[in-house]
Design an enzyme around this catalytic site. Structure first.
Site, PDB file in Angstrom:
ATOM      1  N   CYS A   2      17.781  32.911 -17.799  1.00 38.44           N
ATOM      2  CA  CYS A   2      17.984  31.716 -16.981  1.00 38.44           C
ATOM      3  C   CYS A   2      19.451  31.282 -17.089  1.00 38.44           C
ATOM      4  CB  CYS A   2      17.119  30.536 -17.384  1.00 38.44           C
ATOM      5  SG  CYS A   2      15.370  30.857 -17.301  1.00 38.44           S
ATOM      6  N   ARG A  27      21.680  36.555 -15.552  1.00 38.29           N
ATOM      7  CA  ARG A  27      20.838  35.992 -16.615  1.00 38.29           C
ATOM      8  C   ARG A  27      19.387  35.853 -16.194  1.00 38.29           C
ATOM      9  NH1 ARG A  27      23.912  33.532 -20.564  1.00 38.29           N
ATOM     10  NH2 ARG A  27      22.123  32.324 -21.216  1.00 38.29           N
ATOM     11  N   TRP A  74      14.586  33.274 -15.047  1.00 36.78           N
ATOM     12  CA  TRP A  74      13.889  34.477 -15.502  1.00 36.78           C
ATOM     13  C   TRP A  74      12.559  33.950 -16.025  1.00 36.78           C
ATOM     14  CZ3 TRP A  74      11.822  36.540 -20.023  1.00 36.78           C
ATOM     15  CH2 TRP A  74      11.579  37.917 -20.013  1.00 36.78           C
ATOM     16  N   ASN A 100      16.630  26.142 -19.799  1.00 43.56           N
ATOM     17  CA  ASN A 100      16.615  27.533 -20.232  1.00 43.56           C
ATOM     18  C   ASN A 100      15.965  27.535 -21.617  1.00 43.56           C
ATOM     19  OD1 ASN A 100      17.223  30.108 -21.068  1.00 43.56           O
ATOM     20  ND2 ASN A 100      19.437  29.796 -21.161  1.00 43.56           N
ATOM     21  N   GLY A 101      14.953  28.366 -21.824  1.00 43.83           N
ATOM     22  CA  GLY A 101      14.284  28.402 -23.128  1.00 43.83           C
ATOM     23  C   GLY A 101      12.773  28.280 -22.953  1.00 43.83           C
ATOM     24  N   GLU A 482      20.415  56.233 -25.554  1.00 47.02           N
ATOM     25  CA  GLU A 482      21.152  55.343 -24.650  1.00 47.02           C
ATOM     26  C   GLU A 482      21.164  55.901 -23.217  1.00 47.02           C
ATOM     27  OE1 GLU A 482      22.033  52.466 -24.540  1.00 47.02           O
ATOM     28  OE2 GLU A 482      23.654  52.273 -23.112  1.00 47.02           O
ATOM     29  N   LYS A 486      19.626  53.897 -20.028  1.00 47.29           N
ATOM     30  CA  LYS A 486      20.400  53.573 -18.822  1.00 47.29           C
ATOM     31  C   LYS A 486      19.628  54.006 -17.586  1.00 47.29           C
ATOM     32  CE  LYS A 486      22.598  51.231 -19.892  1.00 47.29           C
ATOM     33  NZ  LYS A 486      22.802  50.751 -21.196  1.00 47.29           N
ATOM     34  N   GLU A 489      16.365  51.791 -17.024  1.00 53.07           N
ATOM     35  CA  GLU A 489      16.492  50.369 -16.680  1.00 53.07           C
ATOM     36  C   GLU A 489      17.076  50.135 -15.301  1.00 53.07           C
ATOM     37  OE1 GLU A 489      18.841  47.842 -19.247  1.00 53.07           O
ATOM     38  OE2 GLU A 489      20.342  49.372 -19.548  1.00 53.07           O
ATOM     39  N   HIS A 505       7.691  69.002 -32.022  1.00 53.60           N
ATOM     40  CA  HIS A 505       6.592  68.300 -32.698  1.00 53.60           C
ATOM     41  C   HIS A 505       5.794  67.436 -31.723  1.00 53.60           C
ATOM     42  CE1 HIS A 505       7.955  69.689 -36.573  1.00 53.60           C
ATOM     43  NE2 HIS A 505       9.182  69.329 -36.241  1.00 53.60           N
ATOM     44  N   LYS A 604      20.437  39.672 -18.422  1.00 55.25           N
ATOM     45  CA  LYS A 604      21.553  40.136 -19.251  1.00 55.25           C
ATOM     46  C   LYS A 604      21.463  39.610 -20.686  1.00 55.25           C
ATOM     47  CE  LYS A 604      25.638  42.108 -19.739  1.00 55.25           C
ATOM     48  NZ  LYS A 604      25.573  43.573 -19.870  1.00 55.25           N
TER      49      LYS A 604
HETATM   50  O1  M6R Z   1      23.771  40.975 -25.681  1.00 55.05           O
HETATM   51  P1  M6R Z   1      23.116  41.975 -26.593  1.00 55.05           P
HETATM   52  O2  M6R Z   1      23.980  43.124 -26.896  1.00 55.05           O
HETATM   53  O3  M6R Z   1      22.553  41.348 -27.834  1.00 55.05           O
HETATM   54  O4  M6R Z   1      21.878  42.509 -25.757  1.00 55.05           O
HETATM   55  C1  M6R Z   1      20.968  43.405 -26.298  1.00 55.05           C
HETATM   56  C2  M6R Z   1      20.078  44.006 -25.237  1.00 55.05           C
HETATM   57  O5  M6R Z   1      19.351  43.004 -24.589  1.00 55.05           O
HETATM   58  C3  M6R Z   1      20.888  44.786 -24.194  1.00 55.05           C
HETATM   59  O6  M6R Z   1      21.656  45.782 -24.785  1.00 55.05           O
HETATM   60  C4  M6R Z   1      19.937  45.432 -23.167  1.00 55.05           C
HETATM   61  O7  M6R Z   1      19.170  46.431 -23.779  1.00 55.05           O
HETATM   62  C5  M6R Z   1      20.713  45.985 -21.977  1.00 55.05           C
HETATM   63  N1  M6R Z   1      19.977  45.784 -20.786  1.00 55.05           N
HETATM   64  C6  M6R Z   1      20.993  47.434 -22.098  1.00 55.05           C
HETATM   65  O8  M6R Z   1      21.672  47.954 -20.999  1.00 55.05           O
END
Ligand code: M6R
Length: 609
Positions: A2, A27, A74, A100-101, A482, A486, A489, A505, A604
């Site tokens: 949010c 956000r 969000w 927000n929260g 990673e 990517k 997501e 395995h 984010k």
């Molecule tokens: O702001 P942060 O690095 O603490 O965020 C952690 C994760 O939420 C963040 O890396 C998330 O996995 C991203 N969407 C990855 O691309």
């Protein structure tokens, strides 16, 4: 999670609120809304979906007024629809709140307020706030907000306006970020710095349970006991241009192409190029502390967690210190077994991830020194940590983290080298050798970025598969994780990262010609093992894309496609290997027409648990 924006001044509020919301959209983007105060009336406009839909709605009629609040949501409690969108108001439409929260005791409060005659229209937890403020209102908004917040359990960042006390915005926070922008004859409120940069780079960070009364001429901040607090105005070095796409189709692409700059910024900032020695400022650990470290715990979430996994390899290799890595969301509920001589590192791009903050708090409660690696100056983590290393990456807007990951890796290398220097686990010439190779990284990254057309071609070939397996070994295993993250997501394609040696395995059962495998196979000490793994994959008729070291002929006879990265030290390959994987995910998602900077269901900064 949010985004909140607020404006009070002499300009029309709506364009400023909309502009701020667009900057905060990363956000959350389930719904958005604004509330504008004028002539004893609050006009609220809100809409399901992204800011663009709110903008369309506003084209029909724009509320006029110089004071207003905006919100991009969000969803946590209640579906993303018009009714649940913020701002919310009380029974008499005299109070509007953005939040927000999560208000954890909202059901109890809601029941009580309903029994007192309040009428609720949404399914949100937030709606209790305007009703509570309404019921606590005596003679001014600040006191009503203060009394109401005393009844709230959970987390919040809020902005409140009221027709009963119209010349102000009241704001407060608890476990969710909120900053105040200081202008000339105008003031701002926002969840994050990028929303303000077009108007001001002078900000005040609101601390937990502080209450700000913002007028167009300034701000008064009090604590819950009503004491007026002295607050420092901080100058932020980022500028508005940094928050624009600058001609790139998406922020993600811009941010990948900024990676060379991120590497360069960090090297120039911390390495003395003539002596090849290191400087790590903001580290409040004494040399004695560093020498005595027994064990390091690294805590993080998502991409930052994968950076931490790479960090484990680097730190153990260079400093001989035992390193344990954990998801912050898991660690916070584990029995904490920390010794006074253990060092805790937290990694977070945003510095606002709720789980990482909670893990940091638990470690500080038992007296551990917490070293944070973060991108955002003034973020909660940067302010709470005992020492901070900044990523020097500039604002990262794309929801998928890319350049911050590179900044995190570089920071981990620099910390490891510095510790190695202090602990003498490496001698001067060994350190010099690594630094000499390090200095070549920006140029090497540039070479990879110039080969983007090759990746575009690969993405055309691979974009119609529904499942991918990413394999890596040793220090490149986290890069497989990673790369897979990517892809999933931003393109919504199922992808799994796996240690190459573990494939037999279990996951090998999945493989056939419909299930391509991306293998990170640079010429490092486990190269031959990975080549054997590729042979096992090929025996199942599976398509293999290899990420390999320039000049490697052997792999080109095995893998169906190969993308070459420059040769470097074993330890440095993750920095180079991840770049093509980020581009590969980006171009596949682009081919599929996905909303790359705002993937569905994500936000984010994950500021709720
Ligand atoms: O702001 P942060 O690095 O603490 O965020 C952690 C994760 O939420 C963040 O890396 C998330 O996995 C991203 N969407 C990855 O691309």
């Amino acid at each position: 999670m949010c985004g909140i924006i607020g404006y009070i001044g002499s300009k029309e509020a709506v364009p400023i609120l909309l502009d701020g919301l667009k900057k905060l959209e990363y956000r959350g983007y389930d719904s958005a809304g604004i509330a504008v105060l004028k002539d004893n009336k609050i006009e609220i406009k809100k809409s399901k979906g992204k800011i663009a839909r709110l903008e369309d709605l506003l084209k029909k009629s724009i509320p006029k007024g110089n004071t207003g609040l905006g919100h991009t949501r969000w969803a946590t409690h209640g579906k993303p629809n018009n009714l649940n969108a913020h701002p919310h108001n009380g029974c008499n439409s005299e109070i509007a709140v953005v939040h927000n929260g999560i208000i954890e005791n909202y059901l109890l409060l809601k029941e009580r307020l309903i029994s007192e005659g309040h009428n609720f229209v949404s399914e949100t937890d937030t709606e209790v706030l305007p009703h509570l403020i309404e019921s606590n209102y005596k003679d001014n908004l600040t006191s009503a907000v203060k009394e109401s917040l005393k009844e709230i359990e959970g987390s919040y960042a809020i902005g409140v306006i009221s027709t009963r006390d119209p010349e102000k915005i009241v704001a407060s926070r608890w476990r969710s970020p909120l900053i105040i922008g200081v202008g000339k004859g105008e003031m701002f409120l926002a969840s994050d710095i990028p929303a303000l940069l077009k108007y001001t780079n002078r900000v005040i960070f609101l601390e937990e349970r502080e209450i700000a009364t913002i007028t167009k001429d300034g701000v008064e901040i009090i604590n819950f006991e009503g004491k007026i607090l002295e607050k420092e105005i901080i100058n932020i070095e980022w500028d508005a241009e940094m928050t624009e796409k600058s001609g790139y189709k998406h922020f993600m692409l811009k941010e990948i192409f900024q990676e060379t700059m991120v590497i360069r910024n960090n090297l120039e900032d911390r390495i003395n190029l003539s002596t090849k020695s290191l400087e790590l400022y903001n580290l409040s650990l004494s040399l004695k502390n560093i020498k005595e470290i027994k064990k390091i715990f690294i805590l993080a979430c998502g991409t930052s967690y994968y950076a931490a996994l790479v960090g484990k390899y680097i730190l153990e290799e260079l400093t001989n210190i035992n390193v344990e890595v954990d998801y912050a969301s898991e660690f916070r509920y584990r029995k904490i077994l920390l010794d006074q001589k253990d060092l805790v590192m937290v990694i977070s791009q945003s510095g606002e991830t709720a789980d990482t903050i909670a893990a940091l708090n638990s470690c500080q409660e038992v007296g551990s020194h917490v070293l944070a690696i973060t991108n955002v100056r003034g973020s909660t983590i940067s302010r709470k940590a005992d020492s901070v290393i900044y990523l020097n990456a500039g604002p990262e807007i794309g929801v998928a983290s890319t350049k911050a990951f590179i900044g995190q890796l570089i920071s981990l290398y620099l910390i490891s080298l510095y510790f190695a220097q202090v602990r003498e686990s490496l001698n001067f010439s060994e350190i010099k050798k690594i630094i000499s190779e390090f200095i070549k990284l920006p140029q090497m990254a540039e070479i990879i970025l110039l080969k983007d057309p090759e990746i575009i071609k690969l993405s055309e070939e691979f974009c119609n598969f529904h499942n991918f397996l990413y394999l890596g070994r040793g220090i490149n295993y986290p890069i497989a994780l990673e790369g897979a993250l990517k892809l999933k997501e931003i393109s919504y394609i199922h992808a799994e990262g796996y240690p190459a040696g573990e494939m037999k395995h279990g996951p090998i059962a999945l493989l056939d010609k419909t299930f391509p495998v991306v293998v990170i196979a640079p010429r490092d000490k486990v190269y031959n093992k990975v080549i054997n793994n590729i042979k096992e994959v090929k025996a199942r008729d599976t398509l293999v894309l290899g990420i390999a070291t320039e000049g490697d002929k052997e792999i080109s006879n095995l893998a169906d496609r190969v993308f070459y990265i420059p040769q470097t030290l074993d330890l440095l390959y993750p920095i180079l290997a991840v770049i093509p994987l980020q581009l590969f995910a980006y171009h596949i998602a682009d081919k599929l027409g996905c909303d790359i900077d705002k993937p569905r269901n994500l936000a984010k900064s994950v500021t709720v648990e």
